[in-house]
Motif scaffolding. Structure first.
Motif, PDB file in Angstrom:
ATOM      1  N   ASP A 140      28.792  70.885  55.947  1.00 47.18           N
ATOM      2  CA  ASP A 140      28.484  71.143  54.540  1.00 47.18           C
ATOM      3  C   ASP A 140      26.999  70.947  54.249  1.00 47.18           C
ATOM      4  O   ASP A 140      26.458  71.592  53.345  1.00 47.18           O
ATOM      5  N   TYR A 141      26.381  70.039  55.003  1.00 51.27           N
ATOM      6  CA  TYR A 141      25.002  69.666  54.692  1.00 51.27           C
ATOM      7  C   TYR A 141      24.233  69.430  55.986  1.00 51.27           C
ATOM      8  O   TYR A 141      24.791  68.933  56.966  1.00 51.27           O
ATOM      9  N   PHE A 142      22.956  69.801  55.963  1.00 47.49           N
ATOM     10  CA  PHE A 142      22.073  69.536  57.096  1.00 47.49           C
ATOM     11  C   PHE A 142      20.680  69.197  56.594  1.00 47.49           C
ATOM     12  O   PHE A 142      20.162  69.830  55.673  1.00 47.49           O
ATOM     13  N   TYR A 143      20.091  68.191  57.225  1.00 51.40           N
ATOM     14  CA  TYR A 143      18.666  67.916  57.026  1.00 51.40           C
ATOM     15  C   TYR A 143      18.119  67.479  58.375  1.00 51.40           C
ATOM     16  O   TYR A 143      18.571  66.479  58.943  1.00 51.40           O
ATOM     17  N   GLY A 144      17.165  68.252  58.905  1.00 50.50           N
ATOM     18  CA  GLY A 144      16.631  67.874  60.202  1.00 50.50           C
ATOM     19  C   GLY A 144      15.636  68.882  60.721  1.00 50.50           C
ATOM     20  O   GLY A 144      14.993  69.605  59.961  1.00 50.50           O
ATOM     21  N   ILE A 145      15.529  68.950  62.053  1.00 52.51           N
ATOM     22  CA  ILE A 145      14.581  69.844  62.698  1.00 52.51           C
ATOM     23  C   ILE A 145      15.317  70.721  63.713  1.00 52.51           C
ATOM     24  O   ILE A 145      16.434  70.402  64.126  1.00 52.51           O
ATOM     25  N   ILE A 180      14.210  71.342  57.978  1.00 55.54           N
ATOM     26  CA  ILE A 180      15.138  72.332  57.448  1.00 55.54           C
ATOM     27  C   ILE A 180      16.189  71.589  56.635  1.00 55.54           C
ATOM     28  O   ILE A 180      16.747  70.595  57.109  1.00 55.54           O
ATOM     29  N   GLU A 181      16.441  72.051  55.433  1.00 56.96           N
ATOM     30  CA  GLU A 181      17.526  71.488  54.624  1.00 56.96           C
ATOM     31  C   GLU A 181      18.552  72.583  54.388  1.00 56.96           C
ATOM     32  O   GLU A 181      18.224  73.637  53.829  1.00 56.96           O
ATOM     33  N   ASN A 182      19.747  72.343  54.844  1.00 58.28           N
ATOM     34  CA  ASN A 182      20.815  73.335  54.814  1.00 58.28           C
ATOM     35  C   ASN A 182      20.360  74.595  55.559  1.00 58.28           C
ATOM     36  O   ASN A 182      20.236  74.581  56.761  1.00 58.28           O
ATOM     37  N   ASP A 183      20.055  75.664  54.859  1.00 63.18           N
ATOM     38  CA  ASP A 183      19.646  76.902  55.533  1.00 63.18           C
ATOM     39  C   ASP A 183      18.262  77.367  55.091  1.00 63.18           C
ATOM     40  O   ASP A 183      17.956  78.564  55.161  1.00 63.18           O
ATOM     41  N   ARG A 184      17.406  76.422  54.672  1.00 60.40           N
ATOM     42  CA  ARG A 184      16.064  76.785  54.221  1.00 60.40           C
ATOM     43  C   ARG A 184      15.032  75.815  54.792  1.00 60.40           C
ATOM     44  O   ARG A 184      15.293  74.611  54.944  1.00 60.40           O
TER      45      ARG A 184
END
Length: 512
Positions: free
Chosen positions: A181-186, A198-202
């Motif tokens: 549901d969520y992503f924050y990383g490289i 990158i946060e989610n898809d941006r």
């Protein structure tokens, strides 16, 4: 025959009822912990050797790891836990899919920051499985499994400094397209561009600068490698703090440490007396402590399975020989390190805490693998593995309760950076390589002429892999080779319908 009547006086009856009630309450507690869907937090360190955790290596380890030691005291330490590969990308593929990476086209080495997705769009992941069963899912940190990056032209970039990335476009093929549901990383390792969050898809900002954290490439102007580990810890804590008890959650937290670039924050520099790597390990341990503390602070501690592990062994970039001279052995008593087929490349720290299920301060010597996360999650939830998913995954749920693992897998397959195979079955380990299969000498071309074609070790008597029995036990070699070959060719290593590998596979590379 004499009739006998049993008489219970009041004190005896009350005592019996109290004992029964106590037993029933205890049993309900355990069943309740299992009945309620537990939160699952998987913390994955990067290039962290088995011997880099103090409680796993008390005699040959010199780095203080109080958070991991505390977690071990609260949970279970696995002494024979393995990654699917001795390098980054392949291991991550196995964790999230329950399938060996070498069944894909990636049969050696790793992906890079601009690589295409390795996980197929239609492949079930652990996150997808849990999401289908009511979980909130979040990925924080290092992805390193490829992305569909947006470009201003139809041509994919070549090299590490492309000029056709659309920094305002959608980033596809990443965590939010693979069950999270969520992503924050490289995108990849911290020494691989692009250097931008990158946060989610941006993308978070635009990579309009050029920086070199070992490799030169596009970078967001404010992005600094030294800030990434603290940022991962912060974002993981934030994700956990936003959850509530109405919905279980899965947090996949993938650190960039203590992988290169080895950059401990200022407050950690000089703490270990072993150099920057030792300092970075201590900082990594502290961030683990922060995340576990937030789980407890938020009230999730009693119903959360926390697993902390690493993606492979310690890298030679850490300065292994210099640390050994000071008494610290990152692989403990194991042979080899990152990239190798020897156990120092893929036997890793693996500590699990789950109050009410896992006995505090316990240990398990059962052989487990990170590819087993998917089957374990399905087992915990009491559901069947979806068809076409987790072909190599076996549940280690029983081991968490100190019971034998019921496995349909004959053996565990190891894999090196050069694509060499090894096979572990019980006490036996067969290596289809004459040397390390990785970076440790002797590498394949360094092995003296006349050496055996492969290696066979009795891991119960020789965990350091020093006594090669390959030539003296041909019957064992033949048996293990046959089982390994079958597991490769069937497209799966567990019971079930035969599956298909994505590309042809050479089992014994270099064998004439």
């Amino acid at each position: 025959m004499t009739n006998t009547t049993l008489r219970w006086d009041a004190p005896m009856a009350l005592a019996a009822l109290a004992l029964f009630a106590a037993f029933s309450f205890s049993a309900r507690d355990v069943r309740g912990a299992e009945a309620a869907k537990p939160n699952i937090v998987w913390i994955l360190a990067d290039d962290w050797g088995y011997g880099d955790v103090q409680c796993l290596n008390p005699n040959r380890g010199k780095i203080a790891t109080p958070a991991m030691d505390r977690l071990a005291a609260q949970g279970m330490t696995f002494t024979d836990a393995h990654t699917t590969s001795s390098v980054c990308t392949p291991t991550r593929y196995g964790i999230l899919t329950g399938r060996y990476n070498w069944r894909t086209h990636l049969q050696k080495s790793v992906l890079y920051g601009f690589s295409e997705p390795l996980i197929a769009e239609d492949r079930m992941t652990v996150a997808g499985l849990l999401k289908q069963n009511g979980y909130a899912t979040g990925a924080i940190g290092k992805w390193h499994l490829g992305l569909d990056l947006p470009f201003t032209t139809d041509e994919r970039p070549k090299g590490n400094n492309p000029d056709n990335i659309d920094w305002k476009g959608r980033v596809g093929g990443g965590p939010v397209d693979r069950g999270f549901d969520y992503f924050y990383g490289i995108s990849a390792s911290l020494d691989m561009p692009p250097y931008i969050y990158i946060e989610n898809d941006r993308f978070v900002g635009e990579a309009t600068a050029t920086k070199a954290f070992q490799r030169k490439g596009p970078a967001e102007p404010d992005f600094e490698a030294i800030d990434v580990l603290p940022m991962i810890g912060k974002k993981a804590v934030e994700f956990i703090s936003k959850q509530d008890s109405s919905k279980p959650f899965f947090a996949y937290v993938a650190f960039t440490s203590p992988h290169t670039p080895i950059l401990p924050s200022k407050e950690w520099q000089g703490k270990s007396e072993l150099g920057k790597y030792g300092d970075f390990v201590m900082q990594t341990d502290a961030v683990i402590g922060d995340i576990v503390a937030e789980i407890d602070r938020a009230g999730f501690g009693d119903n959360t399975l926390v697993i902390v592990t690493s993606d492979n062994g310690c890298s030679k970039a850490a300065g292994i020989e210099a640390m050994q001279a000071k008494g610290h052995f990152p692989s403990a008593n194991l042979r080899g390190s990152k990239a190798d087929l020897w156990d120092g490349g893929h036997r890793v720290p693996f500590i699990a805490r789950w109050p009410g299920v896992v006995q505090p301060g316990s240990k398990s010597d059962q052989t487990v693998c990170q590819v087993d996360l998917m089957a374990t999650c399905a087992d915990i939830l009491g559901i069947a593995m979806p068809p076409g998913a987790g072909e190599d995954s076996v549940s280690f749920r029983a081991a968490l309760s100190d019971k034998p693992i019921a496995s349909t897998r004959k053996g565990l397959i190891h894999h090196s950076i050069e694509g060499n195979f090894a096979y572990r079955q019980g006490k036996w380990k067969l290596l289809l390589a004459r040397g390390s299969g990785g970076w440790t000498a002797p590498r394949e071309k360094q092995v003296p002429a006349g050496s055996p074609d492969g290696q066979l070790y009795d891991m119960s008597a020789d965990p350091g892999e020093t006594n090669n029995l390959f030539d003296s036990k041909p019957e064992i070699v033949a048996m293990l080779l046959a089982d390994l070959t079958a597991d490769v060719e069937r497209g799966r290593s567990t019971d079930g319908p035969d599956a298909t590998n994505d590309a042809p596979i050479v089992v014994w590379k270099g064998k004439q």
